[in-house]
Design an enzyme around this catalytic site. Structure first.
Site, PDB file in Angstrom:
ATOM      1  N   ASP A  63       0.854  -1.185   0.000  1.00 30.26           N
ATOM      2  CA  ASP A  63       0.000   0.000   0.000  1.00 30.26           C
ATOM      3  C   ASP A  63       0.893   1.240   0.000  1.00 30.26           C
ATOM      4  O   ASP A  63       1.910   1.271   0.676  1.00 30.26           O
ATOM      5  CB  ASP A  63      -0.897   0.002   1.242  1.00 30.26           C
ATOM      6  CG  ASP A  63      -1.768   1.242   1.305  1.00 30.26           C
ATOM      7  OD1 ASP A  63      -2.596   1.424   0.397  1.00 30.26           O
ATOM      8  OD2 ASP A  63      -1.610   2.035   2.245  1.00 30.26           O
ATOM      9  N   GLU A 120      -1.140  -1.439  -5.971  1.00 28.98           N
ATOM     10  CA  GLU A 120      -2.332  -0.718  -6.356  1.00 28.98           C
ATOM     11  C   GLU A 120      -2.021   0.110  -7.602  1.00 28.98           C
ATOM     12  O   GLU A 120      -0.928   0.644  -7.720  1.00 28.98           O
ATOM     13  CB  GLU A 120      -2.704   0.215  -5.210  1.00 28.98           C
ATOM     14  CG  GLU A 120      -4.156   0.304  -4.942  1.00 28.98           C
ATOM     15  CD  GLU A 120      -4.420   1.199  -3.735  1.00 28.98           C
ATOM     16  OE1 GLU A 120      -5.560   1.569  -3.538  1.00 28.98           O
ATOM     17  OE2 GLU A 120      -3.461   1.521  -3.008  1.00 28.98           O
ATOM     18  N   CYS A 176     -16.541  -6.267  13.704  1.00 28.29           N
ATOM     19  CA  CYS A 176     -16.188  -7.636  14.102  1.00 28.29           C
ATOM     20  C   CYS A 176     -15.194  -7.654  15.256  1.00 28.29           C
ATOM     21  O   CYS A 176     -14.842  -8.720  15.760  1.00 28.29           O
ATOM     22  CB  CYS A 176     -15.635  -8.422  12.924  1.00 28.29           C
ATOM     23  SG  CYS A 176     -13.958  -7.949  12.470  1.00 28.29           S
ATOM     24  N   ASP A 215      -2.989   1.391   7.142  1.00 24.97           N
ATOM     25  CA  ASP A 215      -2.188   1.044   5.970  1.00 24.97           C
ATOM     26  C   ASP A 215      -1.938  -0.463   5.845  1.00 24.97           C
ATOM     27  O   ASP A 215      -1.958  -1.021   4.756  1.00 24.97           O
ATOM     28  CB  ASP A 215      -0.852   1.790   6.005  1.00 24.97           C
ATOM     29  CG  ASP A 215      -1.049   3.301   5.936  1.00 24.97           C
ATOM     30  OD1 ASP A 215      -2.094   3.731   5.384  1.00 24.97           O
ATOM     31  OD2 ASP A 215      -0.190   4.040   6.431  1.00 24.97           O
TER      32      ASP A 215
HETATM   33 ZN    ZN Z   1     -14.210  -6.795  10.407  1.00 22.84          ZN
END
Ligand code: ZN
Length: 398
Positions: free
Chosen positions: A184, A268, A342, A349
């Site tokens: 990234d 990317e 979650c 990053d």
């Molecule tokens: Zn998650």
């Protein structure tokens, strides 16, 4: 076996500098004349003028009184200029590049390319056509053993430094590697790897930038056309060159390590041109020289038989939880760490790098047929495209 360029500085004698400067000027002139002839033929008569036709034109130009001075320099760099123009057109027609533009005396790169018929190479001494003495080259690193250059490019940068680049056949040692990594691009860190490693912007960049600002301010105060202004301009160019040299060095080390250690690299596809319009990001992005990094990864991956996968930039790598796949709503630039529903706590990053890796691996798992039309990525229709290895000829190596 790959074509690889080895670039060195050299110090010309006054006579050599004069002759090479004249050659650069003729190369630029021939390129511009041929470009004019080709674009006129197209706009006025819808005719395509190819390389051979421009070559015939060149022969004619040399016979006119106005352009007879073209005979004073080696004819090979002039022919090569026509070939470069041909390549520029081929890229344009294939929609890989913009229409070729005229070379400018001030802004364009000053260079001349010599093929084997226009230089003599013996025991490390390089004699170019129309020069009486070999170049005084600084061998900052050795050429591969038994290497005979097939093409020699002489150039001078804006800081006034002279370079010669020798294109040779080189054997790249093939070593197996395993593992995958996603990369990234960021602002705080130059790069973040999916492994959690962060690679910072080189520390000297800031100091260099301050020096650059001072030099540019100094240049702005000088009167146009004055000798002091010319001096100040060289000074600005020197600071620029210094920053660029060290950055390239940094990126070379980085990309060599990544390619040596990893079989599959996912990056990317940042459309740098679009992002530079955003002033907040502009400085950091140009400094990080993202395009340079990508280009290095491309050719080094090809050399070593690694897979480089480029993920579309519209892919929401930052907002996606790499654990559960939930999409966060907002992600302002200053949020460095966030918690997903979650329960996973993410470094912004590292999370993005993991998502980039996962997206890239998803493609390879589907097979290798993913190669959407050029342009589709801009509209955000495909999330991933696979890179084909590029030709390695003429790659500038420091
Ligand atoms: Zn998650």
């Amino acid at each position: 076996m790959v074509k690889r360029a080895f670039k060195y500085r050299f110090y010309p004698t006054d006579a050599q500098a004069a002759q090479l400067s004249r050659t650069f000027g003729c190369v630029r002139l021939v390129y511009n004349l041929a470009l004019q002839a080709r674009s006129q033929a197209w706009t006025q008569r819808q005719e395509r003028v190819g390389y051979h036709a421009t070559s015939a034109l060149l022969t004619g130009w040399k016979k006119t009184d106005d352009l007879a001075f073209l005979n004073e320099v080696s004819s090979v760099p002039l022919q090569q200029a026509l070939r470069h123009l041909q390549t520029a057109y081929t890229n344009f027609w294939a929609k890989r590049a913009e229409h070729p533009s005229f070379k400018s005396k001030k802004r364009s790169r000053r260079s001349a390319e010599y093929t084997t018929s226009a230089f003599r190479w013996r025991d490390g001494a390089l004699l170019l056509a129309k020069l009486s003495e070999p170049l005084d080259i600084v061998w900052s690193r050795p050429l591969p053993q038994g290497c005979t250059p097939s093409t020699v490019t002489v150039s001078q940068d804006a800081a006034g430094r002279w370079f010669v680049s020798l294109l040779c056949d080189d054997v790249i040692e093939q070593t197996p590697a395993t593992g995958t990594v996603g990369i990234d691009v960021g602002l705080d860190s130059l790069l973040t790897l999916s492994t959690g490693e962060k690679i910072t912007n080189p520390r000297y960049e800031r100091a260099g930038r301050q020096r650059l600002v001072r030099a540019q301010r100094n240049l702005a105060r000088k009167q146009k056309g004055s000798a002091n202004r010319a001096k100040a301009r060289v000074k600005v160019a020197r600071v620029h060159a210094r920053i660029a040299d060290r950055r390239r060095d940094h990126l070379h080390k980085l990309t060599t390590r990544l390619v040596r250690d990893t079989q599959t690299i996912v990056i990317e596809d940042l459309a740098v041109r679009n992002m530079v319009k955003n002033h907040r990001l502009a400085r950091a992005i140009s400094d990080a020289a993202w395009r340079q990094l990508r280009r290095m990864l491309e050719y080094k991956a090809a050399w070593h038989g690694r897979d480089l996968i480029v993920v579309d930039r519209w892919f929401p790598s930052t907002k996606l939880c790499s654990v559960c796949g939930a999409l966060a709503q907002h992600m302002p630039l200053d949020v460095r760490e966030w918690t997903c529903r979650c329960g996973s706590v993410h470094d912004r990053d590292v999370n993005a790098a993991r998502n980039i890796l996962a997206a890239g691996l998803a493609v390879t798992a589907c097979g290798d047929g993913v190669r959407p039309q050029r342009g589709s990525s801009r509209r955000g229709q495909s999330s991933v495209k696979q890179e084909s290895p590029r030709a390695t000829k003429g790659i500038p190596v420091r």
